[in-house]
Design an enzyme around this catalytic site. Structure first.
Site, PDB file in Angstrom:
ATOM      1  N   PHE A 266       0.865  -1.183   0.000  1.00 50.27           N
ATOM      2  CA  PHE A 266       0.000   0.000   0.000  1.00 50.27           C
ATOM      3  C   PHE A 266       0.904   1.237   0.000  1.00 50.27           C
ATOM      4  O   PHE A 266       0.908   2.029   0.940  1.00 50.27           O
ATOM      5  CB  PHE A 266      -0.887  -0.054   1.249  1.00 50.27           C
ATOM      6  CG  PHE A 266      -2.086   0.865   1.209  1.00 50.27           C
ATOM      7  CD1 PHE A 266      -2.285   1.796   0.205  1.00 50.27           C
ATOM      8  CD2 PHE A 266      -3.035   0.788   2.219  1.00 50.27           C
ATOM      9  CE1 PHE A 266      -3.392   2.629   0.202  1.00 50.27           C
ATOM     10  CE2 PHE A 266      -4.148   1.620   2.226  1.00 50.27           C
ATOM     11  CZ  PHE A 266      -4.325   2.539   1.220  1.00 50.27           C
ATOM     12  N   CYS A 318       8.645 -15.418   8.541  1.00 51.57           N
ATOM     13  CA  CYS A 318       8.494 -13.964   8.605  1.00 51.57           C
ATOM     14  C   CYS A 318       8.349 -13.494  10.050  1.00 51.57           C
ATOM     15  O   CYS A 318       7.545 -14.045  10.811  1.00 51.57           O
ATOM     16  CB  CYS A 318       7.277 -13.528   7.783  1.00 51.57           C
ATOM     17  SG  CYS A 318       7.092 -11.746   7.677  1.00 51.57           S
ATOM     18  N   GLY A 358       0.886 -16.614   2.486  1.00 49.04           N
ATOM     19  CA  GLY A 358       1.324 -16.797   3.865  1.00 49.04           C
ATOM     20  C   GLY A 358       0.237 -17.386   4.733  1.00 49.04           C
ATOM     21  O   GLY A 358      -0.958 -17.365   4.406  1.00 49.04           O
ATOM     22  N   GLU A 407      13.389 -13.781   2.852  1.00 42.67           N
ATOM     23  CA  GLU A 407      14.012 -12.717   2.077  1.00 42.67           C
ATOM     24  C   GLU A 407      14.446 -11.555   2.955  1.00 42.67           C
ATOM     25  O   GLU A 407      15.298 -10.755   2.573  1.00 42.67           O
ATOM     26  CB  GLU A 407      13.054 -12.224   0.985  1.00 42.67           C
ATOM     27  CG  GLU A 407      12.815 -13.220  -0.131  1.00 42.67           C
ATOM     28  CD  GLU A 407      14.075 -13.513  -0.924  1.00 42.67           C
ATOM     29  OE1 GLU A 407      14.523 -12.632  -1.673  1.00 42.67           O
ATOM     30  OE2 GLU A 407      14.604 -14.637  -0.786  1.00 42.67           O
ATOM     31  N   ARG A 417      12.772  -5.707  -0.931  1.00 44.97           N
ATOM     32  CA  ARG A 417      11.436  -6.192  -0.568  1.00 44.97           C
ATOM     33  C   ARG A 417      10.841  -5.383   0.578  1.00 44.97           C
ATOM     34  O   ARG A 417       9.624  -5.321   0.750  1.00 44.97           O
ATOM     35  CB  ARG A 417      11.511  -7.674  -0.174  1.00 44.97           C
ATOM     36  CG  ARG A 417      10.154  -8.317  -0.022  1.00 44.97           C
ATOM     37  CD  ARG A 417      10.253  -9.803   0.242  1.00 44.97           C
ATOM     38  NE  ARG A 417       8.959 -10.432   0.021  1.00 44.97           N
ATOM     39  CZ  ARG A 417       7.976 -10.469   0.917  1.00 44.97           C
ATOM     40  NH1 ARG A 417       8.161  -9.917   2.095  1.00 44.97           N
ATOM     41  NH2 ARG A 417       6.831 -11.043   0.641  1.00 44.97           N
ATOM     42  N   GLU A 430      13.672  -9.049   9.031  1.00 48.76           N
ATOM     43  CA  GLU A 430      12.246  -9.327   9.083  1.00 48.76           C
ATOM     44  C   GLU A 430      11.969 -10.776   8.681  1.00 48.76           C
ATOM     45  O   GLU A 430      10.833 -11.146   8.392  1.00 48.76           O
ATOM     46  CB  GLU A 430      11.471  -8.350   8.192  1.00 48.76           C
ATOM     47  CG  GLU A 430      11.520  -6.916   8.683  1.00 48.76           C
ATOM     48  CD  GLU A 430      10.573  -5.994   7.951  1.00 48.76           C
ATOM     49  OE1 GLU A 430       9.400  -6.383   7.727  1.00 48.76           O
ATOM     50  OE2 GLU A 430      10.996  -4.874   7.597  1.00 48.76           O
ATOM     51  N   ASN A 459     -17.114 -32.478  -0.442  1.00 49.67           N
ATOM     52  CA  ASN A 459     -17.838 -32.447   0.828  1.00 49.67           C
ATOM     53  C   ASN A 459     -18.693 -31.190   0.956  1.00 49.67           C
ATOM     54  O   ASN A 459     -19.718 -31.191   1.643  1.00 49.67           O
ATOM     55  CB  ASN A 459     -16.863 -32.507   2.010  1.00 49.67           C
ATOM     56  CG  ASN A 459     -16.159 -33.844   2.134  1.00 49.67           C
ATOM     57  OD1 ASN A 459     -14.973 -33.900   2.437  1.00 49.67           O
ATOM     58  ND2 ASN A 459     -16.886 -34.939   1.906  1.00 49.67           N
ATOM     59  N   GLU A 484     -10.068 -30.881  19.916  1.00 48.01           N
ATOM     60  CA  GLU A 484     -10.933 -32.022  19.646  1.00 48.01           C
ATOM     61  C   GLU A 484     -10.698 -32.583  18.251  1.00 48.01           C
ATOM     62  O   GLU A 484     -10.876 -33.772  17.995  1.00 48.01           O
ATOM     63  CB  GLU A 484     -12.395 -31.586  19.790  1.00 48.01           C
ATOM     64  CG  GLU A 484     -13.417 -32.686  19.566  1.00 48.01           C
ATOM     65  CD  GLU A 484     -14.823 -32.142  19.617  1.00 48.01           C
ATOM     66  OE1 GLU A 484     -15.594 -32.568  20.497  1.00 48.01           O
ATOM     67  OE2 GLU A 484     -15.157 -31.279  18.764  1.00 48.01           O
TER      68      GLU A 484
END
Length: 500
Positions: A266, A318, A358, A407, A417, A430, A459, A484
């Site tokens: 963003f 990460c 991820g 990375e 990145r 990171e 299903n 469970e």
């Protein structure tokens, strides 16, 4: 005052699918996992689709040309990592595009003046017993003949004898012309009882070899993803710094799809990159991301993204969330972005695929991501475990593992990145450097995962991904419900196999 979300964000492990009605036609064999990769207008077909909803992560420890070929054979796309030189990345893309399905560039070649000892040495090096004899011993010069281990007997023939004395000469060879289809090549192989078929151009130069065993492999991969020239589809990661130099090199190499690789999409940098790339190369297909909410999706959609990736901090290697305190539970992020995608489609008539990147731990998480609205999922740890990933296989504490690093780790140092427009360096980690349990071949594992998805879709009463997204019933579960759902109140027998 800061904005506070009323509800906590959730992960895939906090949800389950509630079964729906399964008709007699809803069987795994009828399930179609085809999914769009790039945006398209209502009533039109996307320019690029996949046959399974899996792509591999833009990571040094995951996506190189070898894995790209293996994944394309299964029907998915690998995004070759961009944290390398432009030349090296373009060369990886070119190798994938040069590997025509069933058509192999010969890597075992000698000249007529080579000796039988040269043939033995080459066989020991490559493991191949069928060797092309070309004018100058290179893969694409004029074909002079073929020599195999059956053409001479070690211990009886003079190892210093010339290859020309023992080879099957060109005049006696059955060959195919460049442009022949794989099916036509296979017909020649069976008609003439051959183990291999040389493919030559009009000048008699060797282009490819087609082997009987490779056609059998081709039949094992009915969903392989090919372009119009029968080449494997391949993607590549790019960054917001050198894209004006990297993109033309990747396009020249034949890349089919690219994605801006960033931990947070963003940003103004991604908007500029998308607009610059589409202005100069209007036919280039570029995804963007990553985002975790509707605002982020709309921003990248308006900027021209061909698909949008979802997810911040959810990857197994990460540590963005603990380092910077940003991110969102992957399930919640996928649900919100999918809703924004549908609203954008209703408003504009343009469908922009979304990729959940991820947070996938178990195979059923893939099905959940698809049911929640993702068109496909991006996986790193999943693919890093396989033979085809580029990392080393080691023995740690008596078990086979493969190396896997992020990375954003010091090992990768992919500062692009995490670029926020500042200095050209990685300010802090990171990502981590780790191991993952070795899992064997990509084909075996992907086949099993896709089988689980198909059965689960049945299903839910669905035979396509859009139908799954329409019919799925999804429930939040408590921690007690999660407990469970696993083996409990028993002593589990250890049936695992130890690698020897």
């Amino acid at each position: 005052m800061a904005y506070f979300f009323e509800e906590p964000s959730h992960t895939f492990s906090e949800y389950l699918l509630v079964p729906g009605y399964s008709s007699a036609d809803c069987i795994p064999a009828n399930v179609n996992l085809q999914t769009p990769v790039v945006k398209f207008k209502k009533g039109e077909k996307p320019a690029l689709s996949m046959n399974i909803p899996l792509v591999s992560a833009v990571m040094q420890s995951v996506s190189d040309d070898k894995l790209a070929i293996a994944l394309a054979k299964e029907g998915g796309i690998s995004f070759i990592y961009g944290s390398q030189t432009i030349e090296n990345q373009a060369a990886m893309v070119a190798r994938v595009k040069g590997y025509k399905a069933g058509f192999v560039t010969s890597d075992s070649n000698v000249s007529p003046n080579s000796t039988l000892q040269d043939v033995l040495n080459l066989k020991e090096k490559t493991g191949h017993s069928t060797i092309a004899v070309t004018q100058d011993g290179t893969p694409n010069s004029k074909l002079e003949g073929i020599i195999t281990s059956r053409d001479f007997r070690v211990g009886h023939a003079d190892m210093n004898a010339k290859v020309s004395e023992y080879m099957t000469p060109f005049a006696e060879l059955i060959t195919g012309k460049d442009g022949i289809t794989l099916s036509e090549a296979n017909e020649l192989i069976w008609k003439h009882k051959l183990n291999s078929l040389p493919i030559i151009d009009e000048a008699g130069k060797l282009k490819y070899m087609v082997f009987r065993k490779d056609y059998a492999s081709h039949e094992e991969h009915p969903l392989e993803l090919l372009d119009s020239q029968h080449r494997y589809i391949v993607g590549a990661g790019i960054n917001t710094r050198d894209y004006m130099e990297r993109v033309p090199a990747l396009l020249e190499a034949g890349v089919d799809i690219m994605t801006l690789d960033s931990s947070e999409g963003f940003t103004e940098w991604q908007r500029r990159a998308l607009q610059d790339i589409h202005a100069k190369w209007p036919n280039a297909k570029v995804g963007a991301g990553n985002v975790v909410d509707a605002d982020g999706f709309k921003f990248l959609a308006d900027a021209g993204a061909d698909f949008v990736k979802i997810g911040i901090g959810g990857g197994s290697i990460c540590i963005t969330r603990e380092q910077k305190g940003i991110g969102r539970g992957q399930a919640t992020a996928t649900i919100e972005v999918a809703k924004a995608r549908d609203e954008y489609y209703a408003k504009t008539g343009i469908y922009i695929p979304i990729c959940s990147d991820g947070g996938i731990v178990h195979d059923y998480h893939m099905t959940l991501a698809l049911a929640m609205g993702a068109d496909f999922v991006m996986l790193g740890r999943y693919f890093a475990r396989f033979d085809e990933s580029p990392t080393n296989k080691l023995i740690v504490n008596g078990n086979y593992v493969k190396e896997y690093w992020g990375e954003g780790s010091n090992r990768a140092r992919n500062w692009q990145r995490y670029d926020m427009g500042g200095a050209s360096k990685l300010s802090f980690e990171e990502g981590v450097d780790s191991y993952v349990p070795y899992a064997g071949s990509l084909h075996d594992n992907v086949s099993m995962s896709m089988s689980k998805i198909r059965h689960t879709m049945c299903n839910c009463g669905a035979v396509t991904i859009p139908e799954l997204q329409e019919k799925a019933k999804i429930t939040l579960v408590s921690q007690a419900s999660i407990n469970e759902g696993s083996a409990h109140d028993v002593i589990v027998r250890n049936t695992s196999l130890r690698a020897e």
